[in-house]
Design an enzyme around this catalytic site. Sequence first.
Site, short mmCIF file in Angstrom:
data_model
loop_
_atom_site.label_atom_id
_atom_site.label_comp_id
_atom_site.label_asym_id
_atom_site.label_seq_id
_atom_site.Cartn_x
_atom_site.Cartn_y
_atom_site.Cartn_z
N ASP A 147 -1.95 -7.97 3.15
CA ASP A 147 -1.91 -7.29 4.42
C ASP A 147 -2.93 -7.75 5.31
O ASP A 147 -2.87 -7.36 6.38
CB ASP A 147 -1.61 -5.62 4.42
CG ASP A 147 -0.49 -5.14 3.81
OD1 ASP A 147 0.20 -5.93 3.24
OD2 ASP A 147 -0.33 -3.71 3.89
N ARG A 191 1.93 -2.50 6.23
CA ARG A 191 1.91 -0.92 6.31
C ARG A 191 1.23 -0.47 7.72
O ARG A 191 1.92 0.36 8.53
CB ARG A 191 1.52 -0.39 5.14
CG ARG A 191 0.95 0.90 5.06
CD ARG A 191 0.40 1.10 3.62
NE ARG A 191 1.44 0.91 2.64
CZ ARG A 191 2.17 1.87 2.17
NH1 ARG A 191 2.34 3.03 2.62
NH2 ARG A 191 3.07 1.74 1.21
N HIS A 292 8.79 -7.88 -2.12
CA HIS A 292 7.80 -8.47 -3.04
C HIS A 292 7.91 -10.29 -3.22
O HIS A 292 7.04 -10.74 -4.05
CB HIS A 292 8.11 -7.99 -4.36
CG HIS A 292 7.82 -6.56 -4.38
ND1 HIS A 292 8.83 -5.50 -3.68
CD2 HIS A 292 6.82 -5.77 -4.62
CE1 HIS A 292 8.33 -4.41 -3.77
NE2 HIS A 292 6.83 -4.52 -4.15
N ARG A 295 4.72 -11.62 -2.48
CA ARG A 295 3.71 -11.72 -3.50
C ARG A 295 3.88 -12.71 -4.51
O ARG A 295 2.96 -12.86 -5.09
CB ARG A 295 3.77 -10.33 -4.03
CG ARG A 295 3.44 -9.12 -3.08
CD ARG A 295 2.73 -8.08 -3.76
NE ARG A 295 2.44 -6.85 -3.33
CZ ARG A 295 2.77 -5.70 -3.65
NH1 ARG A 295 3.37 -5.79 -4.85
NH2 ARG A 295 2.66 -4.73 -2.97
O1 F6P Z 1 -0.49 -2.37 0.28
C1 F6P Z 1 -0.22 -3.76 0.55
C2 F6P Z 1 1.18 -3.76 0.50
O2 F6P Z 1 1.56 -4.99 0.53
C3 F6P Z 1 2.03 -2.83 1.67
O3 F6P Z 1 2.32 -3.60 2.67
C4 F6P Z 1 3.43 -2.32 1.26
O4 F6P Z 1 3.95 -1.33 1.70
C5 F6P Z 1 3.03 -2.13 -0.27
O5 F6P Z 1 1.92 -2.90 -0.64
C6 F6P Z 1 4.19 -2.19 -1.31
O6 F6P Z 1 3.62 -2.30 -2.63
P1 F6P Z 1 4.48 -1.83 -3.97
O7 F6P Z 1 6.00 -1.98 -3.52
O8 F6P Z 1 3.92 -2.55 -4.91
O9 F6P Z 1 4.05 -0.27 -4.00
#
Ligand code: F6P
Length: 369
Positions: A147, A191, A292, A295
């Site tokens: 983020d 977020r 995801h 990521r």
């Molecule tokens: O906090 C970083 C982030 O990428 C947010 O934008 C997102 O809401 C969150 O992680 C989602 O993470 P997870 O699905 O792993 O809980």
Amino acid sequence: MEKRRIGVLTGGGDCAGLNPAIKWVVKTALDDRLQRTRKIQYEVVGIRDGWKGLVQPEGDKDAPVSRIVTLTEEMVRTWDRYGGTNLGTSRTNPYDPENDCSKAVLKNIEDLRLDYLVAIGGEDTLGVAHKLYGEGVKVVGIPKTIDKDLSGTDYTLGFETAVGVITEEIDRLRTTAGSHRRIFVVETMGRHAGWLALEGGESSGAYIILIPEYDFELERVNELVLEGRRKGMRYDIIVVAEGAKPRGYGEISKEEGVDSFGHKMLGGVGEFLAKKISEATKIETRSITLSHLQRGGAPCAYDRRMGRYFGIAAVDLIVKEDFGKMVSYRNGQITAVPLKEAIAKLNLVNVETMYDTERYNGRRTILRS
Ligand code: F6P
């Protein structure tokens, strides 16, 4: 020679760039030549599963194995090529008001003879690091979050790889969107901060970009879409951050509940928007949530290099005995800032200078008089 033990952990959401940072903490701490000049022999242990590894180092029923692993140079040699975190991660909050286990963490740090701690994470993980520093733990932080919303640094690990994923996925969507004359709404993470949507949208040339920092009007989105069609556009790509809010609706979230840091699980604004656009404009509109995928994958070249520099700088802080700091990248330099500063407030997009509130897109003036 004096011996000292460094513990390293990754907390919060995983991202690309964590493994390069771990590798370079290990390589810098164990470097033979540097050890001779420092006159200290460091040992590095990896702590698995974020703060959970210090709450229950011996493992638990889900993972009945030790969460403490000695890291060697040979072991981490190839880690910089891989995404995610080879140490595992969690969103465990030792200071969770409903289940405070910070005392256990402090005891385990002592029992494991950890002289120093390197915490790699975002605002939550580094918030815990800051509290532990207040209790006397010699901790340093490394910033990561796709983020890019941490203060005190111009870069957080994982961001550029995620922007690369957004750009690549949108390139793929363009051909199918164009063939069918469709609108695609692409939901990114983000977020509170719109960096991923904004820079991902700019990199991929999206027609509309919606960010959490500026509540959008549904009517304006529809107007822009229809205006584009009148000008002959065959298709549209709209990028929306998961935390973007349609005026009059507030944050959109599909799931109930919060995590142990009190965050809601966001998601669904893309689908919501696609439905509203197709109802109002009668143009076929689909949504896709990148979720995801942003990521995943191997770290891009920039995340490998920044992970390397941040890992090296974290050990520099330990050698200098300069604790309670987070390594940072600012104005083109690797430096360090107090953890307190990094977590004090979120780093948000400056709407006035970086966002066009009429076209719902990136700025069109950069060099102001
Ligand atoms: O906090 C970083 C982030 O990428 C947010 O934008 C997102 O809401 C969150 O992680 C989602 O993470 P997870 O699905 O792993 O809980």
